[in-house]
Motif scaffolding. Sequence first.
Motif, mmCIF file in Angstrom:
data_model
loop_
_atom_site.group_PDB
_atom_site.id
_atom_site.type_symbol
_atom_site.label_atom_id
_atom_site.label_comp_id
_atom_site.label_asym_id
_atom_site.label_seq_id
_atom_site.Cartn_x
_atom_site.Cartn_y
_atom_site.Cartn_z
ATOM 1 N N TYR A 144 0.761 -1.254 -0.015
ATOM 2 C CA TYR A 144 0.103 -0.020 0.041
ATOM 3 C C TYR A 144 1.020 1.286 0.007
ATOM 4 O O TYR A 144 0.736 2.322 -0.898
ATOM 5 N N GLN A 145 1.827 1.445 0.835
ATOM 6 C CA GLN A 145 2.899 2.501 0.886
ATOM 7 C C GLN A 145 3.603 2.511 -0.381
ATOM 8 O O GLN A 145 3.747 3.688 -0.860
ATOM 9 N N ILE A 146 3.786 1.464 -1.122
ATOM 10 C CA ILE A 146 4.630 1.798 -2.440
ATOM 11 C C ILE A 146 3.575 1.991 -3.480
ATOM 12 O O ILE A 146 3.965 3.152 -4.137
ATOM 13 N N ALA A 147 2.240 1.768 -3.464
ATOM 14 C CA ALA A 147 1.188 2.420 -4.129
ATOM 15 C C ALA A 147 1.210 3.774 -4.129
ATOM 16 O O ALA A 147 0.917 4.662 -5.128
ATOM 17 N N VAL A 148 1.074 4.320 -2.795
ATOM 18 C CA VAL A 148 1.155 5.722 -2.521
ATOM 19 C C VAL A 148 2.167 6.779 -3.143
ATOM 20 O O VAL A 148 1.941 7.481 -3.925
ATOM 21 N N THR A 149 3.453 6.153 -3.051
ATOM 22 C CA THR A 149 4.464 6.780 -3.483
ATOM 23 C C THR A 149 4.683 6.754 -5.078
ATOM 24 O O THR A 149 5.195 7.460 -5.729
ATOM 25 N N GLU A 150 4.110 5.574 -5.670
ATOM 26 C CA GLU A 150 4.016 5.648 -7.024
ATOM 27 C C GLU A 150 2.843 6.155 -7.739
ATOM 28 O O GLU A 150 2.592 6.099 -8.947
ATOM 29 N N GLY A 151 2.199 7.093 -7.126
ATOM 30 C CA GLY A 151 1.164 7.790 -7.719
ATOM 31 C C GLY A 151 -0.134 7.095 -7.957
ATOM 32 O O GLY A 151 -1.034 7.383 -8.772
ATOM 33 N N GLY A 152 -0.286 5.983 -7.114
ATOM 34 C CA GLY A 152 -1.458 4.941 -7.311
ATOM 35 C C GLY A 152 -2.800 5.593 -7.003
ATOM 36 O O GLY A 152 -3.797 5.138 -7.668
ATOM 37 N N PHE A 153 -2.695 6.807 -6.427
ATOM 38 C CA PHE A 153 -3.895 7.527 -6.026
ATOM 39 C C PHE A 153 -4.239 9.021 -6.327
ATOM 40 O O PHE A 153 -4.759 9.647 -5.678
ATOM 41 N N LYS A 154 -3.448 9.332 -7.364
ATOM 42 C CA LYS A 154 -3.241 10.689 -7.948
ATOM 43 C C LYS A 154 -4.567 11.098 -8.261
ATOM 44 O O LYS A 154 -4.896 12.289 -8.637
ATOM 45 N N ALA A 155 -5.658 10.054 -8.664
ATOM 46 C CA ALA A 155 -6.909 10.484 -9.327
ATOM 47 C C ALA A 155 -7.795 10.935 -8.103
ATOM 48 O O ALA A 155 -8.732 11.611 -8.130
ATOM 49 N N HIS A 156 -7.205 10.695 -6.829
ATOM 50 C CA HIS A 156 -8.228 10.956 -5.514
ATOM 51 C C HIS A 156 -7.346 12.252 -4.958
ATOM 52 O O HIS A 156 -7.919 12.825 -4.243
ATOM 53 N N HIS A 157 -5.986 12.321 -4.821
ATOM 54 C CA HIS A 157 -5.167 13.167 -4.020
ATOM 55 C C HIS A 157 -3.704 13.264 -4.690
ATOM 56 O O HIS A 157 -3.217 12.315 -5.343
ATOM 57 N N ALA A 158 -3.365 14.469 -4.751
ATOM 58 C CA ALA A 158 -2.034 14.834 -5.449
ATOM 59 C C ALA A 158 -0.950 14.359 -4.768
ATOM 60 O O ALA A 158 0.350 14.039 -5.451
ATOM 61 N N SER A 159 -0.990 14.077 -3.508
ATOM 62 C CA SER A 159 0.242 13.647 -2.695
ATOM 63 C C SER A 159 0.684 12.124 -3.113
ATOM 64 O O SER A 159 -0.098 11.261 -3.343
ATOM 65 N N THR A 160 2.011 12.363 -3.209
ATOM 66 C CA THR A 160 2.635 10.793 -3.238
ATOM 67 C C THR A 160 3.610 10.735 -2.106
ATOM 68 O O THR A 160 4.527 9.579 -2.256
ATOM 69 N N THR A 161 3.397 11.129 -0.828
ATOM 70 C CA THR A 161 4.115 10.883 0.216
ATOM 71 C C THR A 161 3.336 10.028 1.140
ATOM 72 O O THR A 161 2.274 10.431 1.624
ATOM 73 N N SER A 162 4.098 8.814 1.716
ATOM 74 C CA SER A 162 3.180 8.168 2.544
ATOM 75 C C SER A 162 3.756 8.290 4.069
ATOM 76 O O SER A 162 4.691 8.499 4.354
ATOM 77 N N SER A 163 2.714 8.461 4.893
ATOM 78 C CA SER A 163 2.931 8.507 6.444
ATOM 79 C C SER A 163 2.926 7.338 7.179
ATOM 80 O O SER A 163 2.631 7.151 8.298
ATOM 81 N N GLY A 164 2.462 6.232 6.213
ATOM 82 C CA GLY A 164 2.460 4.875 7.144
ATOM 83 C C GLY A 164 0.921 4.105 6.702
ATOM 84 O O GLY A 164 0.362 4.826 5.714
#
Length: 540
Positions: free
Chosen positions: A450-470
């Motif tokens: 899940y954290q890799i998905a965040v940093t790889e932009g997997g949720f850019k359609a919902h939020h611009a951030s690619t930084t994971s806080s955990g």
Amino acid sequence: MRINQLLTKARAVIRKPDARGEDLLWAIWDNAHTSDGAKLSTQWQEIALRGGNRGASADRDLDAMMQLFQSAQRFSERFPLSGAQAFIREVSAEVIAGDVITAQGVRPDCVEILTVHAAKGREWELVAVAGLQEGMWPNLRQRSSLLGAERLVERERHGNLARSELDVIAAGALLEDERRLLHVATTRARHSLFVTCVSYEDDQPSQFFEEITDAILNKSSEELDQYSSPRPITTPALIADLRSALSGPQAKDAASIIKALSDAGIHSADPQSWTGVAQLSTTEPIVDPTKAVPISPSSAENFTECGMKWFLEKSGGTDGDSIAQVLGSAIHAFAALMVQEEGITESILVEKLKNSWNLIDPQEGWVSKGSQDKAIAMISRFMKYHIKHERDVVGVELKFDVTVGKARIIGTVDRLEVDSAGSLFVIDFKTSKDPITYEKVKENLQLKSYQIAVTEGGFKAHHASTTSSGAALVYLGHDIQKISSREQEPIDIGAARTQIEGIAQSMGAAQFVAATNKRCKECPVKSSCPIKVEGRTVIE
């Protein structure tokens, strides 16, 4: 009058097209009353708690009822489309051996097979006592009743000792009981006594067998003559003997007999039906080496436990979804509704759960009611988490698809939240009861994915951030008031990427390794596992 009312309620249950054996039992058990008007179940419980002879008898009766309910549940699981009447016919057709006051139809010229208790007070010219195996006779496993009356007796006799000490004392008492039982068995013979046991792999002679051979023959069991059991008179046993002979001096004769049996239509004699004879269909990797390997966050964790199990389950080696799995999906859906629809309250979610319960668990009765109560408790725990959480909710049930080298990570997060610094935090709701340890959550591959998905932009359609806080696992099924959660701190993304890529490489390979782990006991593909007894035919 009471019997008539009870039968009326039972008939009402039987008329229902979807009624099961346990529903019928519950209708009878829950409505059975004594002559004083008290519930039979309540009265038995009170008597059992008072102890004494009557208490022990009531304890046994309650145990018997539990066994009957379990039999009904097993019958429903084996024959899901059968009704309550089918269970009644099944029970009615069973022959339950029991001691009787007078023997019925006993012939003087036949071999009698009976329990030691049934043999008390009788004698024969020749008696055979079989089964003096370690773990069987003496059987030192603790007997346990529904209310544990036997443990209360030992505590009353020996005071407030530690449980381990009481278990040792109880084991000693059991040994003496088993010894007295053996004495009864061996003294039934007037002239000849045979005592037998088996010595093969894990089966070994018991201490009682050793004591008898030492006292009578002054020998140990290892010094006695051993006899091989004759081959069973069955077709599979004959074929097995003939196949064994194929590597010996009589190979030609064995092969001709096997061919004759196969020509006669004996399927097990056809070499093409033998496990291990057919050639491998392919030795190629299951995924084209030039393509990415699809990997889900949960499958990454499962693959590291046992690659063989992962592959077999992926290829269809699983049963249909269990009630627990369907319930888990339903709880996730209800949790999503809290965010997706405005004005949703806990009472509305509970009402929706009750209205759709027949889709989750089509059975009725006390077992289903207990599962429903647990599901309602999960919704209550979710509401507590939802009210107290500090981060803003970005979305629920959000899909993602990211590629990391050879790995194509595809999945859905239960809940995506954003903190005050703008970093994303993933929540995964669990309906299981037991949380993993704080140490294991640090290396949990599902949360890492899940954290890799965040940093790889997997949720850019919902939020611009690619930084994971955990990320965190939130346990809704943990049976305590406080919400149990296990949080994974922000990870070393580079190391996690390398780890996931390595797993993907192994998932796309041509061979998979079977590994012993804590889930082996309930593994659904044990019969195909080469390192388990159940799957030994895979390699032998």
